[in-house]
Design an enzyme around this catalytic site. Sequence first.
Site, PDB file in Angstrom:
ATOM      1  N   TYR A 142      40.327  57.007  43.456  1.00 41.80           N
ATOM      2  CA  TYR A 142      39.391  58.134  43.447  1.00 41.80           C
ATOM      3  C   TYR A 142      39.987  59.373  44.129  1.00 41.80           C
ATOM      4  CZ  TYR A 142      35.078  55.995  41.668  1.00 41.80           C
ATOM      5  OH  TYR A 142      34.101  55.431  40.877  1.00 41.80           O
ATOM      6  N   LYS A 192      44.087  43.207  42.220  1.00 46.91           N
ATOM      7  CA  LYS A 192      44.937  42.766  41.116  1.00 46.91           C
ATOM      8  C   LYS A 192      46.360  42.648  41.662  1.00 46.91           C
ATOM      9  CE  LYS A 192      44.393  42.813  36.985  1.00 46.91           C
ATOM     10  NZ  LYS A 192      44.380  41.643  36.065  1.00 46.91           N
ATOM     11  N   ASP A 225      39.548  40.791  37.805  1.00 41.28           N
ATOM     12  CA  ASP A 225      39.023  40.459  36.470  1.00 41.28           C
ATOM     13  C   ASP A 225      38.376  39.066  36.488  1.00 41.28           C
ATOM     14  OD1 ASP A 225      41.547  39.335  36.861  1.00 41.28           O
ATOM     15  OD2 ASP A 225      42.163  39.536  34.769  1.00 41.28           O
ATOM     16  N   ASP A 249      33.345  49.890  42.244  1.00 42.08           N
ATOM     17  CA  ASP A 249      32.437  50.659  41.395  1.00 42.08           C
ATOM     18  C   ASP A 249      31.994  49.793  40.220  1.00 42.08           C
ATOM     19  OD1 ASP A 249      31.077  53.003  40.511  1.00 42.08           O
ATOM     20  OD2 ASP A 249      32.705  53.368  39.090  1.00 42.08           O
ATOM     21  N   ASP A 253      28.205  47.512  39.713  1.00 35.83           N
ATOM     22  CA  ASP A 253      27.278  47.716  38.593  1.00 35.83           C
ATOM     23  C   ASP A 253      26.985  46.388  37.905  1.00 35.83           C
ATOM     24  OD1 ASP A 253      26.971  50.443  38.919  1.00 35.83           O
ATOM     25  OD2 ASP A 253      27.334  50.905  36.808  1.00 35.83           O
TER      26      ASP A 253
HETATM   27  C1  IPM Z   1      28.622  55.180  42.241  1.00 35.28           C
HETATM   28  C2  IPM Z   1      28.754  56.227  41.173  1.00 35.28           C
HETATM   29  C3  IPM Z   1      29.724  57.282  41.667  1.00 35.28           C
HETATM   30  C4  IPM Z   1      31.090  56.648  41.780  1.00 35.28           C
HETATM   31  C5  IPM Z   1      29.773  58.584  40.834  1.00 35.28           C
HETATM   32  C6  IPM Z   1      28.402  59.197  40.670  1.00 35.28           C
HETATM   33  C7  IPM Z   1      30.724  59.574  41.422  1.00 35.28           C
HETATM   34  O1  IPM Z   1      29.142  55.638  39.966  1.00 35.28           O
HETATM   35  O2  IPM Z   1      28.252  55.537  43.369  1.00 35.28           O
HETATM   36  O3  IPM Z   1      28.880  54.017  41.943  1.00 35.28           O
HETATM   37  O4  IPM Z   1      31.847  56.546  40.808  1.00 35.28           O
HETATM   38  O5  IPM Z   1      31.427  56.250  42.895  1.00 35.28           O
HETATM   39 MG    MG Z   2      29.182  53.517  39.992  1.00 36.59          MG
END
Ligand code: IPM
Ligand code: MG
Length: 369
Positions: A142, A192, A225, A249, A253
């Site tokens: 990032y 990884k 993975d 990230d 999710d």
């Molecule tokens: C998260 C989001 C952020 C990220 C975005 C909004 C910059 O996806 O907090 O997971 O990628 O970190």
């Molecule tokens: Mg995210």
Amino acid sequence: MSTPSLLILPGDGIGPEVMAEVRRIIDWYGDKRGLAFEVSEDLVGGAAYDAHGTPLHDDTMAKAQEVDAVLLGAVGGPKYDDLDFSVKPERGLLRLRKEMDLFANLRPAQCFDALADFSSLKRDVVAGLDIMIVRELTSGIYFGEPRGIHTEGNERVGVNTQRYTESEIERVARSAFELARRRGNKVCSMEKANVMESGILWREVVQEVHDKDYADVELSHMYADAGAMQLCRWPKQFDVIVTDNLFGDLLSDAAAMLTGSLGMLPSASLGAPMENGRPKALYEPVHGSAPDIAGQGKANPIACILSFAMALRYSFDAGDEADRLEQAVEKVLADGLRTADLIGEEGRSPVSTAEMGSAVLAALDSSLA
Ligand code: IPM
Ligand code: MG
């Protein structure tokens, strides 16, 4: 101690409407539990861009550095899609994370029993699930340099750099081990190392920190993975997962969806302790700005409410009050209240954002009876 201070940054999309419910809960704690906060509010993301031409004004950044904790709603929306990268709403959030040095991002994935049938996985796979992903948040791909888009010969090349120092890995590993000791005492580290040097270093440093100071915690390593696959196959094998910024990230999710709805999950981003002993901290729901339902009173405020519960626990030493708020949410769900995102095939009619907030407040009241 003086009254603790909170900076509220509702942001974009559904951010303002879910944060409005959190403000009612903050007031409840002031009125009913003698836990008063000095609350200020400011702009972030697209809302800040509209007002100031930047997704985070310097004054807001300075305020965020001074308060005891920041509560953020969400940033972004289609209206801002064509903006230059440097002023996109997301840059405001990334600047807060970077300048406050919030290196440890705690993302719990907990399955509320009342919602277990709502997961896309089978009930027995997710019922009772309680895992914590600790995502490194201020380094890695990032932020690594070099980065950018340049031209080589007759074509363009996009570049980002995955980069981790030993100390960056060490501090987030320590956060994960400390947390594990207060939970199931197990850490699984994901990278990884089979293809990335940064992954090899990650694995080595996590193991060293473990052997030196946390040998009582059970540690395992997994390729990210395979970790993603295991999360979908049998998530209850995990307690704490520690991983880098990008894998974190993605994995968070995926873990979020195991619980049935992204609208349920809070997060805490923590840095080093400040002078008063509290960590630098920002709390935000994991869901985004959901522009498709913004302004309609449909959004689920629970993730944002639970983010405030995390603030009570990690910033304000009020773990009992955090438990109280989490139990209030659990009760409301058990009573059958559902916002639109939690309506499956069973054909209930959804409650609004404000009705959900009111129900949580009522459950808080009854917790005092
Ligand atoms: C998260 C989001 C952020 C990220 C975005 C909004 C910059 O996806 O907090 O997971 O990628 O970190
Ligand atoms: Mg995210």
